[in-house]
Design an enzyme around this catalytic site. Structure first.
Site, PDB file in Angstrom:
ATOM      1  N   GLU A 116       0.188  -0.261   8.586  1.00  0.00           N
ATOM      2  CA  GLU A 116      -0.164  -1.372   7.702  1.00  0.00           C
ATOM      3  C   GLU A 116       0.982  -2.343   7.404  1.00  0.00           C
ATOM      4  O   GLU A 116       0.742  -3.551   7.283  1.00  0.00           O
ATOM      5  CB  GLU A 116      -0.681  -0.818   6.371  1.00  0.00           C
ATOM      6  CG  GLU A 116      -1.995  -0.078   6.500  1.00  0.00           C
ATOM      7  CD  GLU A 116      -2.336   0.683   5.234  1.00  0.00           C
ATOM      8  OE1 GLU A 116      -3.253   0.280   4.535  1.00  0.00           O
ATOM      9  OE2 GLU A 116      -1.641   1.682   4.952  1.00  0.00           O
ATOM     10  N   GLU A 151     -13.368   4.080   6.862  1.00  0.00           N
ATOM     11  CA  GLU A 151     -12.808   5.102   5.967  1.00  0.00           C
ATOM     12  C   GLU A 151     -13.920   5.648   5.067  1.00  0.00           C
ATOM     13  O   GLU A 151     -14.039   6.842   4.895  1.00  0.00           O
ATOM     14  CB  GLU A 151     -11.680   4.510   5.121  1.00  0.00           C
ATOM     15  CG  GLU A 151     -11.018   5.553   4.240  1.00  0.00           C
ATOM     16  CD  GLU A 151      -9.759   5.053   3.554  1.00  0.00           C
ATOM     17  OE1 GLU A 151      -9.192   4.036   4.002  1.00  0.00           O
ATOM     18  OE2 GLU A 151      -9.340   5.686   2.572  1.00  0.00           O
ATOM     19  N   ARG A 162      -2.833  -0.989  -5.592  1.00  0.00           N
ATOM     20  CA  ARG A 162      -1.824  -1.300  -4.573  1.00  0.00           C
ATOM     21  C   ARG A 162      -1.421  -2.765  -4.641  1.00  0.00           C
ATOM     22  O   ARG A 162      -0.260  -3.115  -4.414  1.00  0.00           O
ATOM     23  CB  ARG A 162      -2.321  -0.918  -3.173  1.00  0.00           C
ATOM     24  CG  ARG A 162      -1.243  -0.999  -2.124  1.00  0.00           C
ATOM     25  CD  ARG A 162      -1.671  -0.374  -0.823  1.00  0.00           C
ATOM     26  NE  ARG A 162      -1.440   1.068  -0.770  1.00  0.00           N
ATOM     27  CZ  ARG A 162      -0.316   1.648  -0.376  1.00  0.00           C
ATOM     28  NH1 ARG A 162       0.698   0.908   0.027  1.00  0.00           N
ATOM     29  NH2 ARG A 162      -0.191   2.957  -0.358  1.00  0.00           N
TER      30      ARG A 162
END
Ligand SMILES: Cc1cc2nc3c(=O)[nH]c(=O)nc-3n(C[C@H](O)[C@H](O)[C@H](O)COP(=O)(O)OP(=O)(O)OC[C@H]3O[C@@H](n4cnc5c(N)ncnc54)[C@H](O)[C@@H]3O)c2cc1C
Ligand code: FES
Ligand code: FES
Length: 1340
Positions: free
Chosen positions: A1272, A813, A891
């Site tokens: 995920e 990423e 998160r």
């Protein structure tokens, strides 16, 4: 007389895929893989590790074996096979057996159609392992299939679909060969394998092409003729190395006298690793593999004599035959060798590695040397001066990797002895992973009794992994000789071994307490095995000896693998759905067939440009230091070197980073981690660039590094900001609580281990600063922007193109951008195309991974188990730059309560700034770490209250409409349904009862079970990223070129996007093509991440296709009976724009941490898993016996792809929580760099029974066609395996009177499991006091 070699060198003659190859300049340092890929352009065979550990490079070699008088076919790792070893061999690669363009081979077709290929990078290797198996045995057993894959890894699929597809070749096929009919086998009446309730198939095996062994490529006649001729000496002179293949033993011994330093290479599985990774150079190599004496197999009066060049596969075959033929009492040693071979490397290595190589390498963790030592094998050593025979004892290894062989001597034979009546022999190997792993401790035990008694006449215990050499426990053996085999002997043996088998607390390899405990625990197993055999054998002779206690018996059982069995349940599309509408249907990944044939092109498969150069990185060896001096003198002398680049060569900005520019492209005067990129070397070949990079000498002035979370906390080394989410009043909550508990849990990091490492090819276009970048990245736009910034050009000059990746998982990423930038800088400076594909060890060293987390909690709860108050603090190890750490920490906090409604809650988060390579995004993005800690306090509460933990979980679970601590309302909340269905399909209650009974009946094996829910928020938490674009061109012939912002990394995104476009445009998928992702077609893309790519890009495609539909509508109305092509043509001639772009942004989103208001997620994905495990309390091994998963994916766009994501994520989670352990030295050096040291799950790690069910009737109104994100969310469900292990350990601890909560950090490795199962053996090996020694590795 010394032998002479022809300095002109010989021609190397071999065949590849039926075509003759004559190489006049064979380079001894070149591996077959490099030759295939760079010289022959056969890029189907992949490079995954270059160390024989992943199988991506598997090819089949065939040759005529004069010793066996037949043609043999065997799978080999092309990355280790020296090119020069292939004279007169035939090589078959994936391209040679079939292609999409011509005809597929059944092994290619079946893996693709069974959905066994996701990113496809492992696929050619797996195809070739299966192909080689079928060439030898067209009707293999399930066991043969399992064995064939011991040397292959896949990071995407979770293995189940590959085994399902290939078991159709097995003679005992079916899901489990019909062995478990009562338990849901496709061959039984009750359940189904691989299909849903309504008999809906993920694929239909009856449509598979049959295997026709008569159609295979035949062994070239020319080679057959040549192979039967007398051996001829061969010699290949390379740049640095001379390769000699002597034609006879005499010639070999002459050469060994002439070149005493020469290495003998048979399999090259040691020497290859030493040359590649230890930077050793052996200027002369002698290849004795074809010399008849060294291939001898002969039965003698005392045993079987093997020539030292016999391969391990041959050793296994011969011993298996002997075990069949000879009386059992004679073959005790043979069976021990076979047991060691079962777990020795993978088949590709065993097929080439020689017995002699294993012995003479003298590795302290060799698996065979302990057996040979304990058995007292006889070795024949030969030199020009003659032969000598010695018995193998520990004097054979005078030091680390040393033997008593003289420089001019070779090992000629080894004789493995028969055993006699009254003699018993066992061997054990304990490793992190069962399959293809090096041993933690390996040992062999040999006892002989006085005739018809249980008095020990002779005892030999040998251990590997306990010293720099394989050792004998001589003192223990001496003291036990003459004693009776009884409990007293056992007690004394344990105390003696504890004293004799000691290790320094700082010993290399670490795990000191565990290794010491193992020496005793494994002896205990041997004790039980012998006690049982004695009881049987002596009772026949009239003695009465007590057999092993029934509850101890299973402790002595060897590990049995069972071929896995599975079911997949999903909802079929509604009966009336148009057959051309493929949304909701399990269609195959669109590239799967090309991936299976090797035709799919990955970044490094792009053919080389004529003037192309190769780049290698120069990285820091210190974690925190000033760079004092860089000396490139030696490096610049390496042939082919073109340039050395440093920060000064960067024309634009050297500052880089995905979120904040806090990193350098190339280090300036300071390094902040080992692996920090300092410079780059550019050369004509990759080998030259890498050799030169290793020759660059850097001196440093060292500073004290911060390596661990604990160290960062002590010196308050944090990135800003810190984060907090709070709801209710936790102090009030604690006051109300009946009990308060505090605890801590550490969750280790994880390496992405995408099978394709980072790769970039930069091609300067020569005008206006234009540059074309071919990159393996999840972030085309980020790459474009950061490259432009470094080159000092506007972004419109840089095009970043991604065809596909061999896996990403978050690792590509943003960490991929630095490599791309360095390569672009080199290409711009040198005005030539430059390429770099990182080696596996470099990739692991440089690119970071999942953040390790430490969670500290205080939980207040009522007697009923109801939790009222929770305070949790997370510390993540962010490494040397901020990267995405803030979003990852956020998160973790967003998932701190998992699925539980805690009225008073406060979560705090800190990012630790350390001198490790920057950690980064990884599937789950902090969510799994957040939830893992939640399940730890949940388990503690249940244990403290003495309540079943699933009852406490259920009691605290959210309900529809509840609000999370960040105030988001839970709508379409399906956890209840997932939970109930999971309990039902796993038959939880029956299992729990059976486990209790099992645990009562077994002292040293314990079973455990856990049901774990997950709730995963879908969206990027950075609001601006929740946007996507698409571009759809319709051509005049009706074909459609689709482009969108997402990249394909195996997750099937392109397949799903074609399905979406097909449905919206109302045309079959075959008319739609996605070529690549490119910044020149769709700009400003968000990374393909956060599981949201189907949602975002799907909607953008929907938008574009709707625009096209509107434009075409008049032509459809005018000609309702016309075809798509008619309407397109009509529109074209009417001058209608047949190209449309589409755009989407997720509505109603945005969250503010300051006010704890707003909505961070578009919706949540839910799932529940139940797992059952069995733990070996003596070794810490565990088996996954059963997993059932129920996952809410809304209305699945493609059930095959979604089930693949669920299973793949689950297995990656299994790796995270039970297996994968990154080890760092206290100085911050990563010690685990490559598949040899770092173990991702292998084929054998999948649950014996795996059921996956996609929740039915759960449409999601928030995403395209009512689907849900899936990439995920399922990963965390692997926590069910971790907590099942913890449950089993709880039962083991109860046997020692230990009750109540205990700490178990993740991953639950054999070491942690064994240490937690405290008993009388662990007491004998107490750990050294912390702080009194320097550990080999630290928990970061
Ligand atoms: C992926 C992988 C997994 C592995 N797994 C295991 C494992 O599970 N257990 C384990 O024990 N090992 C393991 N190994 C190590 C290795 O495979 C074995 O040691 C193997 O037996 C070496 O044989 P070789 O023919 O490949 O050796 P080579 O690399 O060809 O040679 C090794 C050394 O032995 C010397 N030598 C070889 N033959 C003779 C001879 N006749 N006389 C004198 N010297 C000789 C050579 O000079 C050289 O120094 C693994 C290696 C790899 C790459
Ligand atoms: S690349 Fe050869 S085994 Fe990994
Ligand atoms: S499909 Fe196996 S590694 Fe990606």
């Amino acid at each position: 007389m010394s032998q002479s070699v022809d300095s002109a060198g010989d021609d190397l003659l071999f065949y590849v895929n039926g075509k003759k190859v004559v190489e006049k300049n064979a380079e001894p340092e070149m591996a077959l893989l490099t030759y295939l890929r760079t010289k022959l352009g056969l890029t189907g065979t992949k490079l995954g590790c270059a160390e024989g550990g992943c199988g991506a490079c598997t090819v089949m070699v065939s040759r005529f074996s004069s010793h066996q008088d037949r043609i043999i076919h065997f799978a080999v790792n092309a990355c280790l096979a020296p090119l020069c070893s292939l004279h007169h061999s035939a090589v078959t690669t994936v391209e040679g057996i079939g292609s999409v363009a011509s005809k597929l081979h059944p092994v290619q077709e079946r893996i693709a159609r069974a959905h066994g290929s996701q990113c496809g990078f492992c696929t050619p290797g797996i195809v070739m392992s299966m192909y080689a198996l079928l060439r030898n045995n067209p009707q293999p057993s399930l066991l043969d299939i399992e064995e064939a894959f011991q040397g292959n890894l896949c990071r995407c699929t979770g293995y189940r679909p590959i085994l399902e597809g290939y078991k159709t070749f097995a003679k005992d096929g079916g899901c489990c060969g019909g062995k478990r009919k009562e338990n849901g086998c496709c061959m039984g009446a009750e359940g189904q394998a691989n299909h849903s309730e309504g008999d809906f198939l993920l694929y239909n095996p009856s449509e598979f092409m049959p295997l026709d062994p008569t159609q295979e490529i035949i062994f070239p006649i020319e080679l057959l003729g040549l192979s039967k001729k007398p051996l001829k000496q061969l010699c290949f002179q390379g740049e640095r190395v001379l390769w000699i293949q002597p034609s006879s033993l005499t010639e070999l011994l002459d050469f060994k006298t002439q070149y005493p330093e020469a290495r003998l290479v048979v399999g090259n599985t040691e020497v290859g690793i030493e040359m590649k990774f230890k930077n050793l150079l052996y200027p002369v190599i002698l290849a004795p593999a074809f010399i008849p004496e060294l291939n001898t197999v002969q039965r003698t009066a005392d045993g079987i004599l093997f020539g030292a060049a016999c391969t391990l596969t041959r050793l296994g075959m011969v011993l298996r035959d002997a075990v069949q033929e000879l009386p059992t009492y004679q073959t005790e040693v043979f069976r021990a060798v076979l047991e060691q071979l079962r777990w020795f490397a993978g088949q590709q290595v065993r097929n080439v590695a020689a017995i002699g190589g294993n012995i003479v390498t003298a590795s302290p963790i060799s698996d065979l040397n302990p057996v040979f030592l304990a058995a007292g094998c006889k070795l024949t050593l030969a030199s020009k001066g003659g032969k000598r025979v010695i018995e193998m004892d520990d004097s054979f290894f005078p030091g680390y990797r040393k033997t008593v062989l003289k420089p001019d001597e070779i090992l000629l034979f080894i004789e493995i002895p028969f055993t006699k009546k009254g003699q018993y022999f066992s061997a054990f190997k304990q490793s992190q992973r069962r399959e293809d792993d090096i041993a933690t401790v390996t040992c062999a035990m040999n006892v002989a009794f006085e005739e018809n008694t249980n008095s020990v006449r002779n005892l030999r215990l040998s251990y590997g992994g306990m010293a720099p050499t394989t050792v004998l426990a001589k003192e223990t053996c001496k003291r036990l000789t003459g004693r009776k085999w009884s409990d007293e002997l056992l007690q004394d043996a344990c105390s003696l071994l504890a004293k004799e088998m000691t290790l320094d607390p700082s010993a290399p390899g670490g795990m000191v307490t565990y290794r010491r405990t193992l020496t005793i625990s494994l002896f205990f197993k041997f004790y039980l095995i012998v006690q049982h055999k004695l009881a049987q054998d002596l009772n026949v002779e009239g003695f009465v000896l007590e057999d092993v206690r029934p509850d101890y018996a299973s402790a002595a059982e060897l590990f049995h693998s069972v071929f896995p069995c599975s079911t997949q349940l999903f909802q079929e599309v509604p009966p009336g759905q148009n057959k051309d509408d493929v949304v909701g249907r399990p269609i195959m990944h669109l590239s799967a067939l090309k991936q299976a044939t090797g035709e799919a092109v990955y970044c490094d498969d792009i053919p080389c440009y004529d003037n192309e150069l190769h780049l290698a990185l120069v990285t820091s060896t210190k974690a925190h230091a000033f760079i004092e001096n860089i000396d490139t003198k030696e490096a610049m002398c390496v042939p082919g070197v073109v340039a050395f680049l440093t920060a000064k060569d960067i024309p634009g900005s050297n500052r880089t980073g995905p979120a904040v520019y806090d990193e350098t492209v190339l280090a300036e005067d300071m390094v902040t981690c080992v692996g920090h990129i300092i410079a780059a070397i550019v050369a004509d070949t990759q080998a030259h660039a890498q050799r030169a990079a290793k020759a660059v000498k850097i001196t440093y002035k060292e500073l004290k590094p911060v390596v661990t979370i604990q160290e960062a906390i002590s010196c308050k080394s944090f990135y800003q900001p810190t984060r907090k989410i709070e709801q209710g009043n936790i102090e009030e909550g604690f006051k109300k609580a009946d009990h308060i508990l505090e605890g801590e849990m550490h969750i280790g990091g994880q390496e992405h281990f995408y099978l394709e490492t980072n790769c970039t090819l930069a091609v300067p276009r020569g005008e206006d600063g234009e540059m074309e970048m071919f990159v393996s990245t999840q972030s085309t736009s980020k790459t474009q922007m950061l490259v432009a910034k470094a080159l000092g050009v506007p972004a419109n000059r840089i095009v970043c193109r991604v065809k596909r990746m061999g896996g990403g998982f978050g690792g590509k990423e943003c960490r991929s951008t630095i490599l791309s930038t360095v390569v672009a800088v080199a290409a711009q400076k040198l005005k030539k195309p430059v390429r770099c594909m990182l080696d596996r060890d470099e990739d692991m060293l440089v690119t970071g991974g999942r953040h390790p987390f430490l969670g500290r909690y205080k939980v207040g709860f009522m007697k009923t188990g109801r939790i009222v108050s929770l305070e949790v603090t997370y510390y993540s190890n962010a490494g040397n730059s901020a990267d995405l750490s803030l979003s990852i920490l956020e998160r973790a906090l967003f998932h701190m309560e998992n699925c539980y409604n805690i009225p008073h809650i406060r979560g705090m988060g800190y990012m630790c700034k350390t001198n490790l390579p920057s950690n980064t995004a990884f599937r789950g993005f902090g969510g799994p770490q957040g939830m893992m800690v939640a399940e730890s306090w949940m388990g503690d509460v249940a244990l403290h209250c003495g309540l079943p933990v699933e009852q406490v979980r259920r009691l605290n679970m959210y309900k529809q409409g509840d609000r999370t601590p960040f105030t988001q309302r839970l709508e379409q909340f399906t956890i209840d349904r997932c939970w109930e269905e999971c309990l039902s399909i796993s038959q939880y209650n029956q299992r729990r009862k059976a486990i209790e009974q099992f645990n009562r009946q077994h002292r040293w094996k314990k079973r455990g079970i856990a049901v774990i829910p997950t709730k995963f928020g879908i969206s990027f938490t950075a609001l601006f990223l929740n946007q996507a674009g698409a571009l759809v061109h319709v051509y005049i012939d009706g074909s459609v070129l689709l482009t969108h912002g997402g990249t394909e990394m195996g997750q099937g995104l392109h397949t799903k996007m074609v399905q979406v476009a097909s449905k919206v445009l109302g045309i079959p998928c075959s008319k739609i093509h996605i070529s690549e992702t490119s910044t020149s077609t769709v700009p400003n893309t968000s990374p393909t991440a956060a599981s949201a790519s189907s949602d975002l890009n799907g909607m953008a495609i929907y938008d574009a296709c709707q625009t096209l539909n509107q434009r075409l509508q008049p032509y459809k109305t005018k000609n309702p009976k016309g075809t798509w092509e008619d309407w397109v043509k009509a529109a074209y001639f009417d001058r209608v724009n047949l190209s449309a772009n589409g755009f989407y942004k997720t509505p109603d989103m945005g969250y503010d941490f300051e006010t704890n208001e707003g909505k961070p997620f578009n919706y949540f994905s839910y799932g529940v898993a139940c797992s059952e495990v069995e733990v070996d309390c003596l070794t810490g091994d565990h088996k996954n016996l059963h997993t059932s998963i129920v996952m809410d994916v809304g209305n699945s766009l493609n059930p095959a792809i979604d089930i693949g994501q669920v299973e793949g994520a689950f297995m990656q989670g299994v790796g995270l929580f039970t297996l994968e352990e990154l080890l760092y030295s206290p100085e911050g050096v990563l010690l685990t760099r490559g598949p040899g040291m770092y173990k991702i799950p292998a084929f054998g790690d999948i649950p014996t029974e795996l059921n996956v069910s996609l929740l039915r009737d759960a449409p999601n109104e928030k995403a395209i066609f009512s689907s849900k994100a899936v990439g995920e969310p399922p990963l965390f469900l692997a926590a069910s395996v971790f907590y099942a292990i913890k449950d089993a350990i709880t039962a083991a601890r109860a046997e020692s009177g230990l009750r109540g909560p205990f700490r178990l950090d993740s991953p639950a490795t054999p070491e942690r499991i064994r240490n937690a199962c405290e008993d009388s053996f662990t007491k004998l090996c107490p750990p050294a006091e912390a702080g009194t020694y320097k550990p080999w590795a630290v928990q970061v």
